[in-house]
Write a protein that holds these residues in place. Structure first.
Motif, PDB file in Angstrom:
ATOM      1  N   ALA A 120       0.756  -1.142   0.070  1.00 25.53           N
ATOM      2  CA  ALA A 120       0.099  -0.154  -0.047  1.00 25.53           C
ATOM      3  C   ALA A 120       1.024   1.313   0.001  1.00 25.53           C
ATOM      4  N   GLU A 121       2.193   1.187   0.123  1.00 29.56           N
ATOM      5  CA  GLU A 121       2.945   2.437   0.223  1.00 29.56           C
ATOM      6  C   GLU A 121       2.823   3.353  -0.969  1.00 29.56           C
ATOM      7  N   CYS A 122       2.686   2.595  -2.341  1.00 29.11           N
ATOM      8  CA  CYS A 122       2.531   3.379  -3.444  1.00 29.11           C
ATOM      9  C   CYS A 122       1.141   4.334  -3.495  1.00 29.11           C
ATOM     10  N   LEU A 123       0.119   3.680  -2.875  1.00 33.33           N
ATOM     11  CA  LEU A 123      -1.097   4.125  -3.044  1.00 33.33           C
ATOM     12  C   LEU A 123      -1.362   5.177  -1.792  1.00 33.33           C
ATOM     13  N   ALA A 124      -0.627   4.794  -0.857  1.00 34.02           N
ATOM     14  CA  ALA A 124      -0.533   6.077   0.309  1.00 34.02           C
ATOM     15  C   ALA A 124       0.243   7.381  -0.298  1.00 34.02           C
ATOM     16  N   HIS A 125       1.187   7.132  -1.101  1.00 31.27           N
ATOM     17  CA  HIS A 125       1.983   8.254  -1.687  1.00 31.27           C
ATOM     18  C   HIS A 125       1.134   9.083  -2.669  1.00 31.27           C
ATOM     19  N   ILE A 126       0.163   8.387  -3.483  1.00 27.53           N
ATOM     20  CA  ILE A 126      -0.547   9.026  -4.457  1.00 27.53           C
ATOM     21  C   ILE A 126      -1.541   9.975  -3.581  1.00 27.53           C
ATOM     22  N   ILE A 127      -1.971   9.512  -2.268  1.00 25.17           N
ATOM     23  CA  ILE A 127      -3.024  10.165  -1.476  1.00 25.17           C
ATOM     24  C   ILE A 127      -2.216  11.385  -0.963  1.00 25.17           C
ATOM     25  N   LEU A 147      -4.350   9.993   4.656  1.00 26.95           N
ATOM     26  CA  LEU A 147      -5.856  10.488   4.175  1.00 26.95           C
ATOM     27  C   LEU A 147      -5.642  11.863   5.253  1.00 26.95           C
ATOM     28  N   LYS A 148      -5.047  11.666   6.249  1.00 31.21           N
ATOM     29  CA  LYS A 148      -4.981  12.756   7.355  1.00 31.21           C
ATOM     30  C   LYS A 148      -4.454  14.132   6.943  1.00 31.21           C
ATOM     31  N   GLU A 149      -3.444  13.802   5.792  1.00 31.78           N
ATOM     32  CA  GLU A 149      -2.711  15.109   5.232  1.00 31.78           C
ATOM     33  C   GLU A 149      -3.251  15.315   3.779  1.00 31.78           C
ATOM     34  N   ASN A 150      -4.323  14.608   3.363  1.00 35.16           N
ATOM     35  CA  ASN A 150      -5.021  14.919   1.935  1.00 35.16           C
ATOM     36  C   ASN A 150      -6.404  15.909   2.161  1.00 35.16           C
ATOM     37  N   ASN A 151      -6.405  16.911   1.599  1.00 31.23           N
ATOM     38  CA  ASN A 151      -7.580  17.864   1.797  1.00 31.23           C
ATOM     39  C   ASN A 151      -8.449  17.935   0.356  1.00 31.23           C
ATOM     40  N   THR A 152      -8.048  17.123  -0.578  1.00 35.53           N
ATOM     41  CA  THR A 152      -8.613  17.253  -1.998  1.00 35.53           C
ATOM     42  C   THR A 152      -9.696  15.877  -2.302  1.00 35.53           C
ATOM     43  N   LYS A 194     -16.876  15.377   6.691  1.00 36.41           N
ATOM     44  CA  LYS A 194     -17.212  15.789   5.545  1.00 36.41           C
ATOM     45  C   LYS A 194     -16.387  15.701   4.483  1.00 36.41           C
ATOM     46  N   LYS A 195     -15.268  15.351   4.771  1.00 38.27           N
ATOM     47  CA  LYS A 195     -14.108  15.270   3.745  1.00 38.27           C
ATOM     48  C   LYS A 195     -14.134  14.332   2.606  1.00 38.27           C
ATOM     49  N   LEU A 196     -14.593  13.170   2.817  1.00 38.65           N
ATOM     50  CA  LEU A 196     -14.786  12.246   1.860  1.00 38.65           C
ATOM     51  C   LEU A 196     -16.567  12.389   1.620  1.00 38.65           C
ATOM     52  N   VAL A 197     -17.051  12.915   0.450  1.00 41.35           N
ATOM     53  CA  VAL A 197     -18.361  12.790   0.422  1.00 41.35           C
ATOM     54  C   VAL A 197     -18.761  11.566  -0.287  1.00 41.35           C
ATOM     55  N   GLY A 198     -17.810  10.889  -1.067  1.00 42.89           N
ATOM     56  CA  GLY A 198     -18.146   9.663  -1.597  1.00 42.89           C
ATOM     57  C   GLY A 198     -17.288   8.722  -1.175  1.00 42.89           C
ATOM     58  N   CYS A 199     -17.714   7.413  -0.260  1.00 39.94           N
ATOM     59  CA  CYS A 199     -16.940   6.449   0.065  1.00 39.94           C
ATOM     60  C   CYS A 199     -17.385   5.232  -0.020  1.00 39.94           C
ATOM     61  N   GLU A 200     -16.785   4.150  -0.109  1.00 41.52           N
ATOM     62  CA  GLU A 200     -17.263   2.885  -0.331  1.00 41.52           C
ATOM     63  C   GLU A 200     -16.060   1.938   0.399  1.00 41.52           C
ATOM     64  N   LYS A 214      -4.146  -4.923   7.061  1.00 46.88           N
ATOM     65  CA  LYS A 214      -4.066  -4.014   8.042  1.00 46.88           C
ATOM     66  C   LYS A 214      -2.798  -3.066   7.884  1.00 46.88           C
ATOM     67  N   LYS A 215      -1.733  -3.517   7.627  1.00 49.65           N
ATOM     68  CA  LYS A 215      -0.740  -2.539   7.250  1.00 49.65           C
ATOM     69  C   LYS A 215      -1.025  -1.447   6.346  1.00 49.65           C
ATOM     70  N   GLY A 216      -1.541  -1.921   5.171  1.00 54.48           N
ATOM     71  CA  GLY A 216      -2.263  -0.958   4.297  1.00 54.48           C
ATOM     72  C   GLY A 216      -3.281   0.026   4.842  1.00 54.48           C
ATOM     73  N   GLY A 217      -4.209  -0.552   5.602  1.00 55.39           N
ATOM     74  CA  GLY A 217      -5.129   0.534   6.209  1.00 55.39           C
ATOM     75  C   GLY A 217      -4.241   1.379   7.085  1.00 55.39           C
ATOM     76  N   LYS A 218      -3.280   1.058   7.935  1.00 57.65           N
ATOM     77  CA  LYS A 218      -2.496   2.128   8.679  1.00 57.65           C
ATOM     78  C   LYS A 218      -1.831   3.161   7.789  1.00 57.65           C
ATOM     79  N   LEU A 219      -1.504   2.752   6.561  1.00 61.21           N
ATOM     80  CA  LEU A 219      -0.627   3.554   5.843  1.00 61.21           C
ATOM     81  C   LEU A 219      -1.528   4.576   5.021  1.00 61.21           C
ATOM     82  N   LEU A 220      -2.644   4.167   4.513  1.00 60.67           N
ATOM     83  CA  LEU A 220      -3.684   4.803   3.987  1.00 60.67           C
ATOM     84  C   LEU A 220      -4.395   5.870   4.935  1.00 60.67           C
ATOM     85  N   SER A 221      -4.507   5.469   6.188  1.00 63.48           N
ATOM     86  CA  SER A 221      -5.087   6.333   7.058  1.00 63.48           C
ATOM     87  C   SER A 221      -4.147   7.443   7.486  1.00 63.48           C
ATOM     88  N   ASP A 222      -3.027   7.228   7.473  1.00 65.05           N
ATOM     89  CA  ASP A 222      -2.098   8.328   7.826  1.00 65.05           C
ATOM     90  C   ASP A 222      -2.075   9.428   6.589  1.00 65.05           C
TER      91      ASP A 222
END
Length: 727
Positions: free
Chosen positions: A318-325, A353-358, A385-391, A343-351
């Motif tokens: 998930a590192e590359c996906l987290a990098h995109i975010i 998302l906290k830095e992404n505003n778009t 309301k940061k993510l208006v569409g989430c699945e 779950k490791k990927g979940g932790k990386l994406l969670s961190d």
């Protein structure tokens, strides 16, 4: 197309005929008065914009004529849905006249109408129509010849903006025809070519055509057997031209990490592209890293990419996906669903998302990223309301559930239960596990399903080798993969020495004529000695490829079911089918729907069946084959002669309903006769067993009476109410 395309008949709908007037689903005996009354009622309504939905109503000539009369006087008609009507030539001519006469129709949907041989009727009216913007001709058995007609329309029509040709048999030749038109059109902005058997060669032609095009903004080439080689050529061409392409859909192909690398190297030159769909390919971790690197480097600020779909691509890191975010501030929609990130990927994406505003839409269903990640998404969606569409599908949901509009999952170990290995969930690891089980001749493995998984020729080679020494597997489903000629050749290497496989499905594998000839050679050489059920549908084997396969099966004594549907078989194939049926005494089910045999081809086929006094055929399907009244009468004559026939499909042809109504009772009577014959057979065998001590004479007498009761050839039970349907 990832949300880039809206429903054609959803905008500005003021009146929907089907909803308001409840047009019947079944065909009335006389459509003319019904349609006339329908449109007369519509005229009384004060509407500014009118949508007509008459899809799957089998309008016929009368209904089409009334539709023409209506368009003569109505100037509020803006959208028409005539899909699934299987128009005869006469009815199609009325539709053509409507396009000539009406200057208000903007959207015309004529998908699923078997227009492949009759497109010329629409050529002139579409060529000169000045209002039509949206044209759908999907699912119409259009080949290279038809593509030439459409290319001419695209070239000279000055109003068309969207053309949908998905699910036709265009091939590379059809792509070449369309490419020539792309250099001349200034209006067509959306071209849909999903599942058109383009291959890498076809994509090359399209790319060459786009070098001279300034209007195309959306290109959908999903499900076309495109590999990294085709992607490389496309990327190189796009780098050196100035085009307006905004949406590119490469979903459900065979693009690997090398193809992702080519895209990543040239993606900075796709400055207008806003949507890139790579769903359901084989990018893997390396491919995802290439894409991530391209969209996060400083120069990527010049790229306007806002929608990226990397779902179902066997991405585990998930590192590359987290990098995109973290690094990309323009992407608003990101889909990483059905990648086992953990779950490791979940932790990386969670961190990240906290830095992404778009980012506004994040799709991450079935990624196993854990409860903490799911809670974070819930918080961002409901509170900030940061993510208006989430699945994000609940981790407690079954991992084997299929995603919406998807048939496969990219991970989880195969489950073996009651001798059935269901490969609906698959990764390279599970493929290898499957191959090992076959190679090891696992005595518990009898059936295996590996359909719709983009398996390449390399996997076909491994599967072929595994099958060579297996003596327990009896059923194998390889439907809708990407074997091609090379893969079929590798597979045949194992099949030629396999003596236990009874059911084989290799439909939709880009077999072609050459692959069919290789498969036939395998059969001629004694391969698949136990084969009973063979499905080779939708492989574009044509008459040239069908002939050697039928020759190889002509004297086969085990084959009971053969499916060669949707293979572009012309009338000459009827001779080959007739020759096969005149000799084979084991075939019970023959499926040839979705071809272009015509009345001549089907007549020749049926003549062969009648010639065989020992035929076992009880079921055949010739739906969607451009058949008319003459064929209906011939079938009526034959079902009276052959009491073994219990089920016939002649749907979506041009056979009068009165003829079909005469056929149905005879089929029902045949089915009842076969059922009674089987009961006699059962009783006779039982009596023979019980009276075994009385000598062979009595047992022989029982068998003799059974044969007379059964009629010509073997008989078996059939439910007339279900299997005796003509349509």
């Amino acid at each position: 197309m990832g949300g880039a395309i809206s429903n054609p008949l959803s905008a500005n709908v003021v009146l929907d005929i089907n909803e308001k007037y409840q047009a019947p689903q079944r065909k009335p005996r006389n459509w003319g008065p019904f349609v006339n009354n329908l449109f007369t009622t519509v005229q009384e309504d004060d509407v500014k914009q009118l949508v007509v939905r008459l899809n799957r109503k089998y309008l016929g000539v009368d209904g089409a004529n009334e539709f023409f009369n209506f368009t003569q006087t109505n100037n509020t008609l803006t959208a028409v849905d005539l899909c699934g009507n299987s128009f005869a030539v006469g009815a199609l001519q009325h539709i053509a006249r409507s396009l000539y006469a009406n200057d208000s129709i903007v959207e015309l949907l004529m998908a699923d109408n078997q227009l492949g041989n009759h497109l010329s009727a629409l050529h002139e009216p579409l060529l000169h129509n000045s209002t039509l913007q949206w044209l759908s001709l999907a699912h119409n058995s259009i080949t290279k010849k038809g593509a030439g007609v459409i290319a001419n329309i695209i070239h000279f029509n000055n109003s068309l903006t969207r053309v949908d040709l998905s699910h036709n048999d265009l091939g590379a030749g059809g792509a070449h025809e369309l490419a020539s038109a792309l250099g001349h059109t200034f209006t067509v902005s959306q071209l849909i070519l999903t599942h058109c058997q383009l291959g890498d060669k076809g994509l090359r032609f399209i790319a060459d055509g786009m070098t001279r095009n300034k209007s195309l903004t959306l290109l959908d080439v999903a499900q076309n057997g495109i590999t990294s080689a085709g992607t490389k050529y496309f990327a190189l061409v796009m780098e050196n031209v100035t085009c307006q392409l905004e949406h590119l859909d490469l979903a459900h192909n065979s693009v690997s990490d090398s193809g992702a690398r080519e895209l990543s190297e040239h993606i900075l030159h796709f400055k207008n592209v806003r949507s890139l769909i790579l769903r359901h390919n084989d990018l893997g971790d390396n491919g995802a890293k290439f894409i991530s690197s391209a969209v996060t480097q400083p120069q990527s600020e010049e790229v306007n990419l806002t929608h990226l779909d990397l779902s179902v691509n066997n991405v585990t890191e998930a590192e590359c996906l987290a990098h995109i975010i973290k690094r990309n501030s323009k992407i608003k929609q990101l889909n990483v669903s059905f990648n086992p990130l953990g779950k490791k990927g979940g932790k990386l994406l969670s961190d990240a998302l906290k830095e992404n505003n778009t980012l506004t839409d994040l799709h991450c269903a079935k990624t196993r990223m854990g409860e903490d990640f799911m809670n974070l998404l819930a918080h961002m969606t409901a509170q900030t309301k940061k993510l208006v569409g989430c699945e994000h599908v609940d981790e407690e949901a079954p991992m084997y559930a299929n995603p919406p509009h998807e048939e496969v999952l990219p991970f989880e170990q195969p489950r073996l239960h009651s001798g059935f290995m269901n490969m609906d969930v698959i990764t390279p690891g599970t493929v290898e596990a499957f191959i090992r089980k076959i190679t090891d001749n696992d005595k518990h493995l009898h059936r295996c399903n590996m359909k719709c998984h983009r398996l390449t020729p390399a996997y076909a080679m491994k599967i072929g080798r595994a099958l060579a020494n297996n003596t327990h597997l009896t059923s194998l489903n390889l439907h809708c993969n990407c074997f091609g000629v090379d893969g079929i050749t590798y597979l045949c290497g194992g099949l030629k020495v396999n003596n236990t496989l009874t059911h084989l499905d290799i439909s939709q594998n880009f077999m072609g004529v050459e692959g069919a000839q290789t498969f036939a050679e395998m059969l001629e050489g004694g391969g698949l000695k136990a084969l009973k059920d063979l499905v080779i549908a939708d492989n574009d084997i044509r008459s040239e490829g069908c002939r050697p396969i039928l020759e190889a099966l002509k004297t086969n004594e085990t084959i009971t079911s053969l499916n060669v549907e949707w293979n572009n078989l012309k009338h000459v194939a009827g001779t080959h089918l007739g020759n096969f049926l005149s000799k084979n005494t084991s075939i019970r089910k023959l499926h040839v729907s979705g071809n272009v045999l015509g009345d001549v081809g089907v007549a020749t086929t049926l003549d062969g069946m009648v010639e065989n006094e020992a035929t076992a055929l009880s079921e055949f399907s010739f739906a969607v084959n451009d058949l008319h009244e003459a064929t209906g009468n011939k079938v009526l004559e034959i079902v009276q002669q052959c009491p073994t026939l219990t089920k016939i499909d002649l749907g979506r042809n041009f056979i009068p309903e009165t003829t079909l109504e005469k056929i149905q009772p005879i089929l029902n009577a045949n089915a009842t006769h076969v059922t009674k014959s089987n009961a006699l057979t059962s009783n006779a065998l039982s009596e023979g067993t019980n009276s075994n001590s009385e000598g062979s004479g009595s047992k022989g007498q029982s068998r003799s009476s059974t044969a007379n009761a059964s009629g010509p050839g073997p008989s078996w039970s059939s439910d007339g109410s279900k299997k005796g349907k003509v349509q």
